[in-house]
Design a protein around this motif. Sequence first.
Motif, short mmCIF file in Angstrom:
data_model
loop_
_atom_site.label_atom_id
_atom_site.label_comp_id
_atom_site.label_asym_id
_atom_site.label_seq_id
_atom_site.Cartn_x
_atom_site.Cartn_y
_atom_site.Cartn_z
N CYS A 55 0.85 -1.18 0.00
CA CYS A 55 0.00 0.00 0.00
C CYS A 55 0.89 1.24 0.00
CB CYS A 55 -0.89 -0.01 1.24
SG CYS A 55 -1.86 1.47 1.44
N CYS A 107 -0.16 4.38 0.76
CA CYS A 107 -0.89 5.49 1.39
C CYS A 107 0.04 6.41 2.18
CB CYS A 107 -2.01 4.96 2.27
SG CYS A 107 -1.45 4.20 3.79
N CYS A 143 0.90 1.87 8.62
CA CYS A 143 0.30 0.98 7.62
C CYS A 143 1.33 0.03 7.03
CB CYS A 143 -0.32 1.83 6.52
SG CYS A 143 -1.03 0.84 5.20
N SER A 200 0.00 -2.51 4.88
CA SER A 200 -0.92 -3.26 4.05
C SER A 200 -0.28 -3.62 2.72
CB SER A 200 -2.18 -2.42 3.79
OG SER A 200 -2.74 -2.01 5.02
ZN LIG Z 1 -1.82 2.03 3.58
#
Ligand SMILES: [Zn+2]
Length: 104
Positions: A39, A41, A46, A48
Amino acid sequence: MLLTEIFPMLALELEQLLKKQGEVELAAQVPQLKVVDRCRCGDNFCSSFYTQPKPEGSYGPGHRCLDLDAVEGMLVLDVVAGTIAHVEVLNRYEIRQKLIAEFP
Ligand SMILES: [Zn+2]
């Protein structure tokens, strides 16, 4: 790259949590899951990652979220048409370190 190769412990954990929730078909997918990307982001908690190519927009119909009730941090699966497409991993520092090393 196979999830079981990068994160053997996490793969085991996912499998066990899925079985505990009666998601036997999803648990059976874990040994074949490939980490395609992480991910992007930018949130520092995070870790992910995607196990299917990232969709153009949102997942659309046939998508469900499955909170696995992890002991440490948070694990939520995005399941699209019966396939694990994305694994949301939050507040798991050691996984984040490895993930960033593998997917700069
Ligand atoms: Zn993320």
